[in-house]
Design a protein around this motif. Structure first.
Motif, PDB file in Angstrom:
ATOM      1  N   ALA A   1       0.829  -1.203   0.000  1.00 47.85           N
ATOM      2  CA  ALA A   1       0.000   0.000   0.000  1.00 47.85           C
ATOM      3  C   ALA A   1       0.865   1.254   0.000  1.00 47.85           C
ATOM      4  O   ALA A   1       0.576   2.216  -0.718  1.00 47.85           O
ATOM      5  CB  ALA A   1      -0.921  -0.012   1.213  1.00 47.85           C
ATOM      6  N   ALA A   2       1.928   1.247   0.804  1.00 45.92           N
ATOM      7  CA  ALA A   2       2.829   2.398   0.826  1.00 45.92           C
ATOM      8  C   ALA A   2       3.504   2.586  -0.528  1.00 45.92           C
ATOM      9  O   ALA A   2       3.631   3.708  -1.026  1.00 45.92           O
ATOM     10  CB  ALA A   2       3.876   2.220   1.923  1.00 45.92           C
ATOM     11  N   GLY A   3       3.940   1.482  -1.126  1.00 42.75           N
ATOM     12  CA  GLY A   3       4.580   1.574  -2.431  1.00 42.75           C
ATOM     13  C   GLY A   3       3.648   2.146  -3.480  1.00 42.75           C
ATOM     14  O   GLY A   3       4.058   2.952  -4.326  1.00 42.75           O
ATOM     15  N   ALA A   4       2.372   1.743  -3.442  1.00 42.04           N
ATOM     16  CA  ALA A   4       1.397   2.260  -4.403  1.00 42.04           C
ATOM     17  C   ALA A   4       1.136   3.738  -4.191  1.00 42.04           C
ATOM     18  O   ALA A   4       1.003   4.505  -5.148  1.00 42.04           O
ATOM     19  CB  ALA A   4       0.098   1.466  -4.293  1.00 42.04           C
ATOM     20  N   ARG A   5       1.050   4.156  -2.922  1.00 47.75           N
ATOM     21  CA  ARG A   5       0.798   5.571  -2.651  1.00 47.75           C
ATOM     22  C   ARG A   5       1.966   6.451  -3.090  1.00 47.75           C
ATOM     23  O   ARG A   5       1.780   7.568  -3.571  1.00 47.75           O
ATOM     24  CB  ARG A   5       0.548   5.785  -1.149  1.00 47.75           C
ATOM     25  N   LEU A   6       3.183   5.933  -2.924  1.00 45.32           N
ATOM     26  CA  LEU A   6       4.368   6.738  -3.197  1.00 45.32           C
ATOM     27  C   LEU A   6       4.804   6.673  -4.657  1.00 45.32           C
ATOM     28  O   LEU A   6       5.596   7.495  -5.111  1.00 45.32           O
ATOM     29  CB  LEU A   6       5.521   6.282  -2.303  1.00 45.32           C
ATOM     30  N   SER A   7       4.313   5.671  -5.394  1.00 47.38           N
ATOM     31  CA  SER A   7       4.713   5.494  -6.792  1.00 47.38           C
ATOM     32  C   SER A   7       3.936   6.434  -7.693  1.00 47.38           C
ATOM     33  O   SER A   7       2.729   6.608  -7.546  1.00 47.38           O
ATOM     34  CB  SER A   7       4.468   4.041  -7.229  1.00 47.38           C
ATOM     35  N   LYS A   8       4.620   7.030  -8.658  1.00 44.85           N
ATOM     36  CA  LYS A   8       3.963   7.915  -9.616  1.00 44.85           C
ATOM     37  C   LYS A   8       2.985   7.147 -10.493  1.00 44.85           C
ATOM     38  O   LYS A   8       2.005   7.698 -10.981  1.00 44.85           O
ATOM     39  CB  LYS A   8       5.015   8.604 -10.484  1.00 44.85           C
ATOM     40  N   THR A   9       3.251   5.865 -10.687  1.00 44.48           N
ATOM     41  CA  THR A   9       2.377   5.042 -11.515  1.00 44.48           C
ATOM     42  C   THR A   9       1.343   4.292 -10.697  1.00 44.48           C
ATOM     43  O   THR A   9       0.480   3.621 -11.255  1.00 44.48           O
ATOM     44  CB  THR A   9       3.201   4.023 -12.323  1.00 44.48           C
ATOM     45  N   GLY A  10       1.445   4.377  -9.370  1.00 39.80           N
ATOM     46  CA  GLY A  10       0.507   3.673  -8.513  1.00 39.80           C
ATOM     47  C   GLY A  10       0.775   2.197  -8.393  1.00 39.80           C
ATOM     48  O   GLY A  10      -0.065   1.445  -7.908  1.00 39.80           O
TER      49      GLY A  10
ATOM     50  N   ASP B   1      31.146   2.525  -3.073  1.00 38.75           N
ATOM     51  CA  ASP B   1      30.956   3.022  -4.442  1.00 38.75           C
ATOM     52  C   ASP B   1      29.863   2.270  -5.188  1.00 38.75           C
ATOM     53  O   ASP B   1      29.428   2.715  -6.257  1.00 38.75           O
ATOM     54  CB  ASP B   1      32.271   2.937  -5.228  1.00 38.75           C
ATOM     55  N   LYS B   2      29.401   1.158  -4.637  1.00 35.90           N
ATOM     56  CA  LYS B   2      28.327   0.382  -5.277  1.00 35.90           C
ATOM     57  C   LYS B   2      26.936   0.798  -4.790  1.00 35.90           C
ATOM     58  O   LYS B   2      25.928   0.248  -5.229  1.00 35.90           O
ATOM     59  CB  LYS B   2      28.506  -1.115  -4.981  1.00 35.90           C
ATOM     60  N   ILE B   3      26.878   1.778  -3.880  1.00 38.04           N
ATOM     61  CA  ILE B   3      25.611   2.132  -3.246  1.00 38.04           C
ATOM     62  C   ILE B   3      24.849   3.166  -4.068  1.00 38.04           C
ATOM     63  O   ILE B   3      25.421   4.146  -4.551  1.00 38.04           O
ATOM     64  CB  ILE B   3      25.857   2.662  -1.822  1.00 38.04           C
ATOM     65  N   SER B   4      23.545   2.950  -4.210  1.00 38.65           N
ATOM     66  CA  SER B   4      22.646   3.856  -4.918  1.00 38.65           C
ATOM     67  C   SER B   4      21.788   4.625  -3.917  1.00 38.65           C
ATOM     68  O   SER B   4      21.022   4.027  -3.153  1.00 38.65           O
ATOM     69  CB  SER B   4      21.735   3.056  -5.853  1.00 38.65           C
ATOM     70  N   LYS B   5      21.890   5.944  -3.944  1.00 40.70           N
ATOM     71  CA  LYS B   5      21.052   6.757  -3.066  1.00 40.70           C
ATOM     72  C   LYS B   5      19.578   6.659  -3.459  1.00 40.70           C
ATOM     73  O   LYS B   5      18.695   6.744  -2.595  1.00 40.70           O
ATOM     74  CB  LYS B   5      21.507   8.214  -3.102  1.00 40.70           C
ATOM     75  N   GLU B   6      19.327   6.440  -4.746  1.00 38.90           N
ATOM     76  CA  GLU B   6      17.943   6.315  -5.195  1.00 38.90           C
ATOM     77  C   GLU B   6      17.280   5.079  -4.575  1.00 38.90           C
ATOM     78  O   GLU B   6      16.117   5.131  -4.139  1.00 38.90           O
ATOM     79  CB  GLU B   6      17.883   6.220  -6.723  1.00 38.90           C
ATOM     80  N   LYS B   7      18.024   3.972  -4.514  1.00 35.32           N
ATOM     81  CA  LYS B   7      17.447   2.763  -3.923  1.00 35.32           C
ATOM     82  C   LYS B   7      17.285   2.909  -2.411  1.00 35.32           C
ATOM     83  O   LYS B   7      16.300   2.435  -1.833  1.00 35.32           O
ATOM     84  CB  LYS B   7      18.302   1.549  -4.273  1.00 35.32           C
ATOM     85  N   LEU B   8      18.232   3.566  -1.776  1.00 36.96           N
ATOM     86  CA  LEU B   8      18.087   3.814  -0.343  1.00 36.96           C
ATOM     87  C   LEU B   8      16.844   4.643  -0.061  1.00 36.96           C
ATOM     88  O   LEU B   8      16.094   4.380   0.888  1.00 36.96           O
ATOM     89  CB  LEU B   8      19.323   4.546   0.186  1.00 36.96           C
ATOM     90  N   LYS B   9      16.621   5.656  -0.885  1.00 37.84           N
ATOM     91  CA  LYS B   9      15.454   6.520  -0.701  1.00 37.84           C
ATOM     92  C   LYS B   9      14.161   5.750  -0.924  1.00 37.84           C
ATOM     93  O   LYS B   9      13.185   5.903  -0.175  1.00 37.84           O
ATOM     94  CB  LYS B   9      15.550   7.696  -1.681  1.00 37.84           C
ATOM     95  N   GLU B  10      14.150   4.895  -1.938  1.00 43.96           N
ATOM     96  CA  GLU B  10      12.968   4.098  -2.240  1.00 43.96           C
ATOM     97  C   GLU B  10      12.554   3.248  -1.039  1.00 43.96           C
ATOM     98  O   GLU B  10      11.390   3.264  -0.607  1.00 43.96           O
ATOM     99  CB  GLU B  10      13.250   3.194  -3.442  1.00 43.96           C
ATOM    100  N   VAL B  11      13.509   2.512  -0.488  1.00 40.49           N
ATOM    101  CA  VAL B  11      13.179   1.598   0.605  1.00 40.49           C
ATOM    102  C   VAL B  11      12.825   2.361   1.873  1.00 40.49           C
ATOM    103  O   VAL B  11      11.844   2.023   2.564  1.00 40.49           O
ATOM    104  CB  VAL B  11      14.343   0.625   0.866  1.00 40.49           C
ATOM    105  N   SER B  12      13.584   3.388   2.196  1.00 42.20           N
ATOM    106  CA  SER B  12      13.297   4.148   3.419  1.00 42.20           C
ATOM    107  C   SER B  12      11.934   4.820   3.336  1.00 42.20           C
ATOM    108  O   SER B  12      11.200   4.882   4.335  1.00 42.20           O
ATOM    109  CB  SER B  12      14.398   5.171   3.690  1.00 42.20           C
ATOM    110  N   ASN B  13      11.559   5.310   2.151  1.00 43.43           N
ATOM    111  CA  ASN B  13      10.238   5.910   1.985  1.00 43.43           C
ATOM    112  C   ASN B  13       9.126   4.885   2.194  1.00 43.43           C
ATOM    113  O   ASN B  13       8.145   5.145   2.897  1.00 43.43           O
ATOM    114  CB  ASN B  13      10.102   6.512   0.585  1.00 43.43           C
ATOM    115  N   ILE B  14       9.273   3.725   1.554  1.00 39.92           N
ATOM    116  CA  ILE B  14       8.214   2.712   1.624  1.00 39.92           C
ATOM    117  C   ILE B  14       8.065   2.167   3.037  1.00 39.92           C
ATOM    118  O   ILE B  14       6.954   2.088   3.579  1.00 39.92           O
ATOM    119  CB  ILE B  14       8.492   1.581   0.622  1.00 39.92           C
ATOM    120  N   VAL B  15       9.173   1.790   3.659  1.00 39.10           N
ATOM    121  CA  VAL B  15       9.084   1.243   5.017  1.00 39.10           C
ATOM    122  C   VAL B  15       8.620   2.322   5.990  1.00 39.10           C
ATOM    123  O   VAL B  15       7.776   2.071   6.862  1.00 39.10           O
ATOM    124  CB  VAL B  15      10.427   0.634   5.456  1.00 39.10           C
ATOM    125  N   GLY B  16       9.140   3.542   5.835  1.00 42.11           N
ATOM    126  CA  GLY B  16       8.722   4.632   6.715  1.00 42.11           C
ATOM    127  C   GLY B  16       7.231   4.908   6.614  1.00 42.11           C
ATOM    128  O   GLY B  16       6.537   5.054   7.628  1.00 42.11           O
TER     129      GLY B  16
END
Length: 460
Positions: free
Chosen positions: A360-369, A412-427
């Motif tokens: 549900a959080a992922g759907a709310r936060l996703s631009k595509t739903g 150097d292998k870390i993606s800030k975009e992926k960190l943001k995605e997961v922290s947003n959804i779990v939060g």
């Protein structure tokens, strides 16, 4: 042991896959839900998560070593800086000293990528013919004569310990396990066992070459030698910080976790400094957030040794906390730019309260739903909670990057975009339960707006 029957009945009453749940929110509430999400997600600073990873991945954090001790102290100090009373839970484990010598010799082969050991493996020297033993299942040995020989086994399907014990039971004198993907293979057997035989890990390319020689009818003789490996008792730790409800409490509890240890020789930037750093940032964000629910942030020790920290945590849970737990969110390897998409894994492949909240959080936060998918997988600290009947799920990107459990698991292998995605959804998922206006179902069961999300057969 905890009373699982009450929880099972409540879950059956509150969650019915394929049916429209009684708690499904009206469509018009979506904008309101997003407004509440913003109270959390807009406060998450991905640079904070990244900087925690930088600090934690300066050195390996093997359980029971000074590296883990330094990580525990850092995590504790961060929790305390956010205003939390923090508990450190020590528990006894076995420590492992890597061999001083690992040799593998096969006529006609040059092992440019040197073979590696398995944590808690044993010393020994064996010269014997190789036998292809497939994945190392009991059935793979049923019609194979491996008595006194060296079993060649492919990674996958079973734990490394199971493969080696199956080979030992069949009479093998040694084991070679080769990777099923690119990169080095760095594994653990979880704990000591006097039934282990000497074993080494090699690359997929090396293992495939040996397998092809055997398939062509060639007799392949190998010499395997391991010296200097040592196992001893040590102390690992869990670090626990609890956010208490600021409004009239619903007597609910949410668990948010990650493991802070890494394997020997690996900085563990993604595995699992990424999850630990995300726990720290969510703890910071929630420290001053209004809630009617308790939230317990936990970093577990000795996950790489066999989920020992999470089993210890479960063992220490009170009946009261068990009864009021809504669910457990586990974040493991959530930052690699080279891993696949986000997925939520449950141990039985069924949806539960945690995956519903996450989707549900992922759907709310996703631009595509679009909602986050779910699948079936164990292998992380959500397992002990699932085993006692608590809703739990692993949040991870899969397939994982090829160099996890290796010295190349670096910042150097870390993606800030992926960190943001997961922290947003779990939060957002956690706040769906914890925000003061959310009605709680009986016995701490709560669920989000109805969302359709799919099961995926995705290899980890």
């Amino acid at each position: 042991m905890f009373k699982k029957t009450t929880l099972s009945i409540l879950l059956a009453a509150s969650l019915s896959v394929g049916a429209t749940p009684a708690w499904a929110a009206p469509k018009e509430n979506l904008q309101s839900d997003q407004a509440f999400d913003n109270r959390i997600v807009k406060r998450i600073k991905v640079d904070n998560i990244y900087n925690h990873i930088v600090k934690l991945s300066e050195n390996p954090r093997v359980a029971g070593t000074p590296g883990e001790d330094a990580a525990v102290e850092y995590i504790k100090s961060q929790f305390e800086s956010y205003g939390y009373d923090t508990e450190v839970q020590p528990f006894e484990i076995y420590s492992y000293t890597a061999p001083s010598l690992i040799e593998l010799k096969v006529d006609g082969m040059n092992f440019e990528q040197a073979p590696l050991d398995f944590s808690y493996g044993v010393n020994g020297e064996v010269t014997a013919d190789l036998v292809d033993a497939g994945l190392g299942a009991t059935s793979d040995f049923a019609e194979k004569d491996v008595e006194g020989k060296i079993a060649l086994i492919e990674r996958g399907g079973f734990s490394f310990a199971e493969k080696i014990l199956n080979a030992s039971k069949a009479g093998a004198a040694g084991v070679i396990i080769y990777n099923n993907t690119d990169g080095v293979l760095n594994g653990t057997l979880g704990e000591p066992n006097d039934k282990y035989v000497p074993a080494v890990a090699i690359t997929q390319e090396q293992g495939t070459e040996l397998k092809e020689r055997l398939e062509n009818g060639e007799t392949v003789t190998a010499t395997l030698k391991i010296e200097g490996a040592e196992t001893d008792k040590a102390i690992s730790h869990n670090v626990v910080a609890t956010k208490e409800a600021t409004h009239k409490s619903t007597n609910q509890l949410i668990l948010v976790g990650a493991h802070h240890d890494s394997v020997d020789g690996a900085p563990g930037a993604n595995d699992d400094a990424s999850g630990t750093a995300t726990v720290l940032e969510l703890a910071r964000v929630f420290a001053n957030a209004p809630t009617d629910t308790d939230i317990r942030f936990v970093t577990f020790g000795a996950e790489e040794n066999g989920l020992l920290g999470s089993y210890e945590f479960v063992e220490r849970m009170t009946q009261e906390d068990y009864d009021r737990t809504v669910g457990m969110f586990q974040m493991d390897m959530v930052g690699s730019k080279d891993a696949g998409d986000l997925i939520m894994y449950t141990t039985d492949g069924d949806k539960n309260t945690v995956t519903d909240l996450g989707a549900a959080a992922g759907a709310r936060l996703s631009k595509t739903g679009e909602a986050t998918a779910y699948g079936m997988q164990g292998r992380s600290d959500h397992v002990p909670f699932s085993e006692i009947g608590l809703p739990s799920a692993l949040f991870i990107h899969a397939p994982v990057e090829p160099w996890y459990h290796s010295p190349e698991d670096t910042i150097d292998k870390i993606s800030k975009e992926k960190l943001k995605e997961v922290s947003n959804i779990v939060g957002a998922a956690v706040y769906q339960v914890a925000r003061p206006d959310t009605p709680a179902l009986e016995k701490a069961k709560v669920a989000p707006k109805e969302v359709d999300y799919d099961f995926e057969e995705r290899e980890l």
